[in-house]
Scaffold this motif. Structure first.
Motif, PDB file in Angstrom:
ATOM      1  N   LEU A 281       0.829  -1.211   0.000  1.00  0.00           N
ATOM      2  CA  LEU A 281       0.000   0.000   0.000  1.00  0.00           C
ATOM      3  C   LEU A 281       0.861   1.257   0.000  1.00  0.00           C
ATOM      4  O   LEU A 281       0.522   2.254  -0.653  1.00  0.00           O
ATOM      5  CB  LEU A 281      -0.921   0.007   1.227  1.00  0.00           C
ATOM      6  N   ARG A 282       1.995   1.219   0.686  1.00  0.00           N
ATOM      7  CA  ARG A 282       2.867   2.400   0.741  1.00  0.00           C
ATOM      8  C   ARG A 282       3.600   2.639  -0.566  1.00  0.00           C
ATOM      9  O   ARG A 282       4.111   3.740  -0.784  1.00  0.00           O
ATOM     10  CB  ARG A 282       3.876   2.257   1.873  1.00  0.00           C
ATOM     11  N   THR A 283       3.665   1.646  -1.420  1.00  0.00           N
ATOM     12  CA  THR A 283       4.380   1.812  -2.690  1.00  0.00           C
ATOM     13  C   THR A 283       3.432   2.111  -3.854  1.00  0.00           C
ATOM     14  O   THR A 283       3.894   2.232  -4.989  1.00  0.00           O
ATOM     15  CB  THR A 283       5.191   0.551  -3.018  1.00  0.00           C
ATOM     16  N   LEU A 284       2.127   2.211  -3.581  1.00  0.00           N
ATOM     17  CA  LEU A 284       1.191   2.553  -4.644  1.00  0.00           C
ATOM     18  C   LEU A 284       1.465   3.971  -5.136  1.00  0.00           C
ATOM     19  O   LEU A 284       1.753   4.874  -4.354  1.00  0.00           O
ATOM     20  CB  LEU A 284      -0.251   2.448  -4.136  1.00  0.00           C
ATOM     21  N   ARG A 285       1.366   4.154  -6.421  1.00  0.00           N
ATOM     22  CA  ARG A 285       1.647   5.453  -7.021  1.00  0.00           C
ATOM     23  C   ARG A 285       0.347   6.085  -7.525  1.00  0.00           C
ATOM     24  O   ARG A 285      -0.637   5.418  -7.783  1.00  0.00           O
ATOM     25  CB  ARG A 285       2.633   5.298  -8.188  1.00  0.00           C
ATOM     26  N   GLY A 286       0.374   7.411  -7.674  1.00  0.00           N
ATOM     27  CA  GLY A 286      -0.773   8.132  -8.205  1.00  0.00           C
ATOM     28  C   GLY A 286      -1.514   8.907  -7.121  1.00  0.00           C
ATOM     29  O   GLY A 286      -1.586   8.461  -5.963  1.00  0.00           O
ATOM     30  N   PRO A 287      -2.066  10.065  -7.467  1.00  0.00           N
ATOM     31  CA  PRO A 287      -2.784  10.893  -6.486  1.00  0.00           C
ATOM     32  C   PRO A 287      -3.993  10.190  -5.877  1.00  0.00           C
ATOM     33  O   PRO A 287      -4.336  10.447  -4.727  1.00  0.00           O
ATOM     34  CB  PRO A 287      -3.211  12.124  -7.298  1.00  0.00           C
ATOM     35  N   VAL A 288      -4.634   9.296  -6.633  1.00  0.00           N
ATOM     36  CA  VAL A 288      -5.840   8.654  -6.141  1.00  0.00           C
ATOM     37  C   VAL A 288      -5.547   7.766  -4.932  1.00  0.00           C
ATOM     38  O   VAL A 288      -6.427   7.537  -4.092  1.00  0.00           O
ATOM     39  CB  VAL A 288      -6.497   7.836  -7.280  1.00  0.00           C
ATOM     40  N   PHE A 289      -4.324   7.286  -4.815  1.00  0.00           N
ATOM     41  CA  PHE A 289      -3.968   6.410  -3.705  1.00  0.00           C
ATOM     42  C   PHE A 289      -3.350   7.163  -2.527  1.00  0.00           C
ATOM     43  O   PHE A 289      -2.879   6.529  -1.579  1.00  0.00           O
ATOM     44  CB  PHE A 289      -2.974   5.338  -4.175  1.00  0.00           C
ATOM     45  N   PHE A 290      -3.370   8.498  -2.584  1.00  0.00           N
ATOM     46  CA  PHE A 290      -2.756   9.258  -1.497  1.00  0.00           C
ATOM     47  C   PHE A 290      -3.368   8.959  -0.133  1.00  0.00           C
ATOM     48  O   PHE A 290      -2.630   8.792   0.851  1.00  0.00           O
ATOM     49  CB  PHE A 290      -2.836  10.753  -1.793  1.00  0.00           C
ATOM     50  N   PRO A 291      -4.711   8.884   0.003  1.00  0.00           N
ATOM     51  CA  PRO A 291      -5.266   8.569   1.330  1.00  0.00           C
ATOM     52  C   PRO A 291      -4.808   7.212   1.852  1.00  0.00           C
ATOM     53  O   PRO A 291      -4.548   7.060   3.053  1.00  0.00           O
ATOM     54  CB  PRO A 291      -6.786   8.589   1.082  1.00  0.00           C
ATOM     55  N   VAL A 292      -4.697   6.239   0.955  1.00  0.00           N
ATOM     56  CA  VAL A 292      -4.248   4.908   1.379  1.00  0.00           C
ATOM     57  C   VAL A 292      -2.793   4.970   1.840  1.00  0.00           C
ATOM     58  O   VAL A 292      -2.432   4.405   2.879  1.00  0.00           O
ATOM     59  CB  VAL A 292      -4.416   3.904   0.224  1.00  0.00           C
ATOM     60  N   ARG A 293      -1.964   5.670   1.061  1.00  0.00           N
ATOM     61  CA  ARG A 293      -0.559   5.806   1.451  1.00  0.00           C
ATOM     62  C   ARG A 293      -0.430   6.556   2.769  1.00  0.00           C
ATOM     63  O   ARG A 293       0.414   6.220   3.609  1.00  0.00           O
ATOM     64  CB  ARG A 293       0.233   6.527   0.363  1.00  0.00           C
ATOM     65  N   ALA A 294      -1.256   7.569   2.964  1.00  0.00           N
ATOM     66  CA  ALA A 294      -1.191   8.351   4.199  1.00  0.00           C
ATOM     67  C   ALA A 294      -1.566   7.500   5.404  1.00  0.00           C
ATOM     68  O   ALA A 294      -0.910   7.564   6.456  1.00  0.00           O
ATOM     69  CB  ALA A 294      -2.118   9.564   4.093  1.00  0.00           C
ATOM     70  N   LEU A 295      -2.611   6.685   5.269  1.00  0.00           N
ATOM     71  CA  LEU A 295      -3.010   5.813   6.372  1.00  0.00           C
ATOM     72  C   LEU A 295      -1.926   4.782   6.677  1.00  0.00           C
ATOM     73  O   LEU A 295      -1.615   4.519   7.849  1.00  0.00           O
ATOM     74  CB  LEU A 295      -4.330   5.110   6.028  1.00  0.00           C
ATOM     75  N   ALA A 296      -1.371   4.190   5.625  1.00  0.00           N
ATOM     76  CA  ALA A 296      -0.315   3.193   5.834  1.00  0.00           C
ATOM     77  C   ALA A 296       0.917   3.825   6.464  1.00  0.00           C
ATOM     78  O   ALA A 296       1.553   3.239   7.356  1.00  0.00           O
ATOM     79  CB  ALA A 296       0.051   2.533   4.502  1.00  0.00           C
ATOM     80  N   THR A 297       1.260   5.043   6.032  1.00  0.00           N
ATOM     81  CA  THR A 297       2.409   5.742   6.610  1.00  0.00           C
ATOM     82  C   THR A 297       2.162   6.092   8.072  1.00  0.00           C
ATOM     83  O   THR A 297       3.045   5.921   8.923  1.00  0.00           O
ATOM     84  CB  THR A 297       2.720   7.019   5.807  1.00  0.00           C
TER      85      THR A 297
END
Length: 256
Positions: free
Chosen positions: A73-89
């Motif tokens: 999840l932290r390696t997903l790219r693209g603005p649409v995945f920002f909330p997912v990356r933020a939660l994982a971070t």
């Protein structure tokens, strides 16, 4: 080989003389190394160690699966995945910074305090605390492994017609796990001993059994017995970790 054995024997002898010759050695010996008390406490500690072993297997399996999910999840790219990356971070930052003891207390005593129906036992809740804590560490190890794989590998897989999920599964992740194996196994070794903290939640594991025995004899020998058993339990995994680390170093040197 002979010189190494001789130097080891000399060093061991010096340490032994230094320790046993200390003024307070007899008192320490009576407080920590009573063979009779250790033999008496051994059966109960072994029963508790069986709980630690089962808990370790379950927690290690779940933590690796959770860590792998968070790493992807932290390696997903693209603005649409920002909330997912933020939660994982946020998850990895919080759980790596929060002491495991506090996490166990929050789960073992805080969750039952909510009085929800179907609340698991404190053993399960304590295991969940260990799992999510080590899942954060493992996630960062695996994320580092994923990001160490050159982007051309993903590009080549996509050019062959693989979608992102299949390229990650069949091309990137196998390389990432192989590269991250040594630090990953080190985290698993650390977890093997930290499952002893489940005693803080109340279950009678090896540490709690030693504590009960110590409270009855006012002697710390049961803790030494539990510590020796934990070391013996960890030795095979430590050996595997060293072997994997050495093999990875040889592979890297052969490739350079």
């Amino acid at each position: 080989m002979l010189l190494a054995a001789l130097s080891t024997a000399v060093l061991g002898t010096l340490l032994g003389v230094l320790i046993t010759g200390a003024p307070g050695w007899q008192r320490v010996k009576q407080s920590f190394f009573r063979v009779d008390l250790g033999r008496k406490a051994l059966p109960a500690i072994l029963d508790g160690l069986w709980l630690n072993l089962r808990l370790f297997v379950v927690c290690a399996t779940c933590a690796v699966a959770l860590g792998l999910l968070i790493a992807v999840l932290r390696t997903l790219r693209g603005p649409v995945f920002f909330p997912v990356r933020a939660l994982a971070t946020g998850y990895t930052y919080t759980l790596r910074g929060l002491p495991l003891i506090i996490t166990i207390y929050l789960f073992a005593y805080g969750v039952p305090g909510l009085r929800l129906q179907g609340t698991p036992s404190v053993t399960v809740l304590g295991g969940a605390a260990i799992t999510i804590t080590y899942g954060a560490y493992i996630a960062e190890v695996l994320r580092g492994g994923i990001e160490s794989v050159h982007p051309s590998q993903m590009a080549a897989a996509r050019s062959l017609g693989l979608n992102y999920r299949r390229a990650m599964r069949h091309v990137v992740l196998p390389q990432a796990v192989r590269r991250a194996a040594p630090p990953l196994l080190n985290d698993v070794v650390s977890m093997q001993k930290d499952v002893g903290l489940i005693s803080l939640a109340g279950p009678v594991d090896a540490i709690r059994a030693a504590q009960i025995s110590q409270a009855g004899s006012y002697n710390f020998t049961p803790y030494i017995v539990a510590g020796v058993l934990f070391v013996l339990l960890a030795l095979p995994l430590i050996g595997i970790t060293d072997w994997v680390t050495l093999r990875a170093a040889r592979r890297q040197n052969a490739g350079t």
